[in-house]
Structure formats: structure tokens, C-alpha cells
Design a protein around this motif. Sequence first.
Motif, PDB file in Angstrom:
ATOM      1  N   LYS A 405       0.831  -1.204   0.000  1.00 42.04           N
ATOM      2  CA  LYS A 405       0.000   0.000   0.000  1.00 42.04           C
ATOM      3  C   LYS A 405       0.870   1.261   0.000  1.00 42.04           C
ATOM      4  N   TRP A 406       1.867   1.301   0.848  1.00 46.48           N
ATOM      5  CA  TRP A 406       2.764   2.470   0.875  1.00 46.48           C
ATOM      6  C   TRP A 406       3.407   2.676  -0.496  1.00 46.48           C
ATOM      7  N   ASP A 407       3.912   1.601  -1.068  1.00 47.15           N
ATOM      8  CA  ASP A 407       4.612   1.687  -2.351  1.00 47.15           C
ATOM      9  C   ASP A 407       3.662   2.142  -3.455  1.00 47.15           C
ATOM     10  N   ARG A 408       2.477   1.540  -3.488  1.00 42.87           N
ATOM     11  CA  ARG A 408       1.503   1.896  -4.524  1.00 42.87           C
ATOM     12  C   ARG A 408       1.096   3.362  -4.412  1.00 42.87           C
ATOM     13  N   ASP A 409       0.727   3.798  -3.205  1.00 41.49           N
ATOM     14  CA  ASP A 409       0.229   5.160  -3.022  1.00 41.49           C
ATOM     15  C   ASP A 409       1.304   6.197  -3.343  1.00 41.49           C
ATOM     16  N   ASN A 410       2.519   5.971  -2.880  1.00 46.44           N
ATOM     17  CA  ASN A 410       3.563   6.965  -3.057  1.00 46.44           C
ATOM     18  C   ASN A 410       4.160   6.946  -4.454  1.00 46.44           C
ATOM     19  N   THR A 411       4.202   5.803  -5.076  1.00 43.87           N
ATOM     20  CA  THR A 411       4.643   5.744  -6.472  1.00 43.87           C
ATOM     21  C   THR A 411       3.691   6.527  -7.359  1.00 43.87           C
ATOM     22  N   ALA A 412       2.385   6.349  -7.134  1.00 43.06           N
ATOM     23  CA  ALA A 412       1.392   7.076  -7.930  1.00 43.06           C
ATOM     24  C   ALA A 412       1.488   8.585  -7.688  1.00 43.06           C
ATOM     25  N   LEU A 413       1.627   8.990  -6.440  1.00 45.80           N
ATOM     26  CA  LEU A 413       1.726  10.417  -6.147  1.00 45.80           C
ATOM     27  C   LEU A 413       3.004  11.020  -6.717  1.00 45.80           C
ATOM     28  N   ASN A 414       4.099  10.314  -6.583  1.00 51.20           N
ATOM     29  CA  ASN A 414       5.378  10.852  -7.039  1.00 51.20           C
ATOM     30  C   ASN A 414       5.386  11.158  -8.529  1.00 51.20           C
ATOM     31  N   PRO A 418       6.404  15.224  -7.380  1.00 52.56           N
ATOM     32  CA  PRO A 418       7.672  14.630  -6.942  1.00 52.56           C
ATOM     33  C   PRO A 418       8.435  15.413  -5.890  1.00 52.56           C
ATOM     34  N   PHE A 419       8.071  16.671  -5.636  1.00 57.34           N
ATOM     35  CA  PHE A 419       8.923  17.494  -4.774  1.00 57.34           C
ATOM     36  C   PHE A 419       9.113  16.868  -3.392  1.00 57.34           C
ATOM     37  N   LEU A 420       8.027  16.432  -2.736  1.00 56.56           N
ATOM     38  CA  LEU A 420       8.120  15.977  -1.348  1.00 56.56           C
ATOM     39  C   LEU A 420       7.747  14.517  -1.138  1.00 56.56           C
ATOM     40  N   THR A 421       7.135  13.867  -2.134  1.00 55.55           N
ATOM     41  CA  THR A 421       6.431  12.612  -1.889  1.00 55.55           C
ATOM     42  C   THR A 421       7.295  11.542  -1.227  1.00 55.55           C
ATOM     43  N   TRP A 422       8.426  11.188  -1.801  1.00 52.33           N
ATOM     44  CA  TRP A 422       9.171  10.057  -1.248  1.00 52.33           C
ATOM     45  C   TRP A 422       9.832  10.405   0.083  1.00 52.33           C
ATOM     46  N   SER A 423      10.321  11.623   0.237  1.00 52.76           N
ATOM     47  CA  SER A 423      10.911  11.978   1.529  1.00 52.76           C
ATOM     48  C   SER A 423       9.860  11.934   2.626  1.00 52.76           C
ATOM     49  N   ASN A 424       8.643  12.342   2.306  1.00 51.45           N
ATOM     50  CA  ASN A 424       7.534  12.287   3.252  1.00 51.45           C
ATOM     51  C   ASN A 424       7.217  10.832   3.615  1.00 51.45           C
ATOM     52  N   ALA A 425       7.244   9.972   2.609  1.00 61.38           N
ATOM     53  CA  ALA A 425       6.959   8.554   2.861  1.00 61.38           C
ATOM     54  C   ALA A 425       7.986   7.957   3.819  1.00 61.38           C
ATOM     55  N   TRP A 426       9.256   8.203   3.564  1.00 57.57           N
ATOM     56  CA  TRP A 426      10.293   7.615   4.420  1.00 57.57           C
ATOM     57  C   TRP A 426      10.231   8.186   5.830  1.00 57.57           C
TER      58      TRP A 426
END
Length: 528
Positions: A405-414, A418-426
Motif C-alpha cells: 500500500k505504501w509503495d503503490r500510493d507513493n509511487t502514484a503520487l510521485n 515529486p517534490f516531497l512525496t518520497w521523503s515524506n513517505a520515508w
Amino acid sequence: MRRTIVLVSTGALIAGVVAAAPAATAGSAHHGRQSAVTVPESAGVAIAAANARRTGISWADCPAGWGLATPVQCGWVTVPVDYRKPFGATIKLAVDRAVATGTKAEHQGSLIYNPGGPGGSGLRFPVRLATGAALWTKTAKAYDFVGFDPRGVGHSAPISCEDPADYAQAPKADPVPDTDADKQAQRKLAAEYAAGCLERTGAAMLSQMTTPNTARDLDVIRAALREDKLNYLGVSYGTYLGSVYATLFPTHVRRMIIDSVVNPSRDQIWYRNNLDQDIAFEGRWNDWETWVAKYDSVYHLGSTVAQVESKWEALRAAAKAHPIGGVVGPNELLGFFQNAPYYDSTWATVAGVWSAYEGGDTQAMLDAAAPDPSDTAGNTSGENGNAVYTAVECTDAQWPTSWHKWDRDNTALNAQYPFLTWSNAWMNLPCATWPVKQQTPVDVRGHRGLPGVLIVQSTRDAATPYTGALETHRRLTGSRLVTEQGAGSHGVTNLVNPCINSRVDDYLLHGTLDPQDVVCGPHATPVP
């Protein structure tokens, strides 16, 4: 919400320190049968508040190392670690104040402040009164300005999740993953961080790091001030703290202003709120890039948004290949550049540093974006701010445990934001493997006896999107919403905008709310 990037960034919050399990119980354990007594939390807070009212606060000059000079005074308020065990372990909360400047007839009590986070210290708030800050001179005549370090923060039994020296190391990994191996490495770091929170803080304290408990602490502080009603100003996460307080203690509220508002819906706290941030940050980042392009004659970073964005991507790529000064990679760049979407007061500063760097001034970027090598211990450690942020958000609510779920949601958002998505996820991923019980968020509502709350919000806020203000307004019956249209700075009440400033003064001084919601124009746009 004020953000720092756990695991992959230098961070921005300040507070403090190392192993907190001893601090949580130091000098406070009650032995014998009484310490084991368990009561409902509502009874526990009533007991603690009665004790605090009886004891009061012994005000004195602040400790020299705190950077709070007279006339600011400091003191302590004792609260239970667990409100179900009011005679058990306790901690001391650091509080401070600056006394109102007006006459006895003008005095209306204390105004207590929370700046956000979770993990932010409110101890600088009384300095506004002590230094005569222009926007607050009228309010300062009527109120003592009171700040505090919430539980776990700074001087209030500080918690920890990792060695502060490790936190300060740089450069950290690029938050944007190139491969699945990059994602797996971040998953490992997140799980280790969550385990570190338990190891360094202890389950007894970590399990009690929640917004409802901080709201209960706020009520005990109110009682320690020997005031029957609370006057409160909360910004960012402080709006959620205020909303929870208003729900738990509606008849204890006198005046409440919440500024830049967290969406309090149970299904938003906290996973979906963070996803919504990713979208809003992208929009505000584009606002800043538009401004930079407008002033290309000053900054020489591109005359269109596309050109500015291209130069940003080139800067990130170059710093990834060869970190600036050996310490500033993409993660550290993001820690500095995200100031621009937060506050337009930083637009010229961020653009100026970038422009200077592109012109050959490497030191300008190092001074702005490199981590502080001295930020490794004590009550000013950014590690503590990250620890509290994680502890509160992870313990407050249920988080997804499925990596899919984390991977799916953040991959789609990124793909779009892209500015904040993955750093926010981690930053939030430790919540997926959180080692203590996660709670059910309070159902924020305006119950009988709650007076009108003043809500202030800009429409393009990145950290707390505008929908949060609308939802809170809907839930807190009798509240009034003042919207700053077309602006996007996070934290509105401390900006110069007469349409807003006059309403804040009228509410705090006279309890006046407009008969209907108000839309104000934006404050002045920065000029280089």
C-alpha cells in the motif's frame, strides 16, 4: 504541521536529547499501592489538575542555557506519564511566560501557545511580548504570553529514537529511489528507527506520546496557572492539539485561535494527511518557481517555470553524483529548499543562496543546507524533534502495515507531485512497524459549552491544505473561518495583513467574531 525529514534529511525542528526513559520517571515514582491505582483518563486529568492548581508554578529567571532572558520567566508543571495512573510516574513540563504590559483592569489571563510539530517548542512565544513585537502590542496589554515544551520535547522529559550524532551525519541517501533496492534500504532504516524509539525511550513513555495526552497536559498547565478557562493560540499541528482539547474540555475554553489547520477527520489522521501534503507542497513549490522566474533579472535561474524546474533537477542530480562540500546531497538540498513552500518570507533567501551557488559561491549553499555538526546532543538537538514527531503521529492512530500500500500510493503520487512525496513517505514509514499500541484518534467535535473558535487559513498552504480548515470549521459548531485568499504561507497570524490582524485583536481582546465567515486578500508578496 512542521516537518523534518527523518532518516533522509537534515531536519528543521529544534529540541532535545538522549535516553529519555529515566527522565520520564526521575524523581517522580510513587511507591506502594497508590501508584498502581488505575482510573479513567478523565478522572486522572482532574486529579492532576487539582494538584497543579494547589501547587501553582514557581516562576524564576530561566536557566542560562535556554536563551530566554528576563523579563521572560520559567517554571515547571508536573503531569502523570499515564493519566490512567495519576499517582504513578510523573514528568515535569517546562513552561515560561512574559507578564502582560497593561493595567490590572486590562488583564485577561494567560495566552498559551503551541507552534506545531509534533515536536515544536513553544518557549520562544513569550519573547514576542518581551521584545514588543508590533503585531502583538495590543494583545500583550491583556495577556501574559505563556509557552511550553510539550511532553517529550526539549526540556520536558525529552525522548530519543537514534543517536543524535548519527542523526547529524550527512549526506544521507537520496529520498527519491531509483531501484527497488533503494526502497528496501529505506524500509530497513524505517524499521530500525521504530525499534530505536522503543529502545531509547521505553514503552512506558513511548505509548503515552499522544495528542490527547498533550491536550490533557495543556489542561493541567491551565490549572497550574490558576485559571478557570484556557486562552490558546495553536499553529499547524497546534491546531489539531487545540481541536482535540476543545473536544475533551469544551467548557474549559475561553478563547481559541487555530491557524493553518490540520484536517482532524479520523480517516485523515495521520496517513492521508501526509499524502495530501505531497500534493499541496507541489502546488506551492510551483508558486515559488513562478516567482523566481518573474525575477530572472535578479536571480538568473530561468525566465519560465520549466527552466527553473530544470535547473533544480540539474542541481539535485549534480549533488547526488558529487555532494556539495562532501555533505550536501539531494536530501540536504530538500531540507533547505522546502523552506520556500512553507513560508514566502524565505523566498528571496532561498533564491539568493541558489543564485549565489550557481554563480560559484559554494560556501553560501554549505552555510544554508549543510547539517550543523554541533547539533548532536543536549536540549537543542534536532533528533529530539524528529523523535517526537514520529512518536506522536505513529501512536496517535492506526497506520497501514502493508508495504504494498505504501509503495503503490507513493509511487502514484510521485509521478505527479515529486517534490516531497518520497521523503515524506520515508519520514513516516516507521509507523508501519510501530512497536507500541496505536490508538484511535479523537472524534473532534464542538460539544455543548464550547465558545466560538477563530480559524485562520491561507488557501495555498502546503503543510496543512485548506481542506483542513473547512473540515475543522464544519466540526466545531459556532466557529468562524477567516480565509487569506491566494496566499500560502504556513502560519498566518504572525504576518502583516490588517484584515486578519484586526480580527485576531478583536477576538482576543473582546471575544468578537464576525457574523459570518470572512475572506481577506493576501498579504504582500515578497520583493527581492
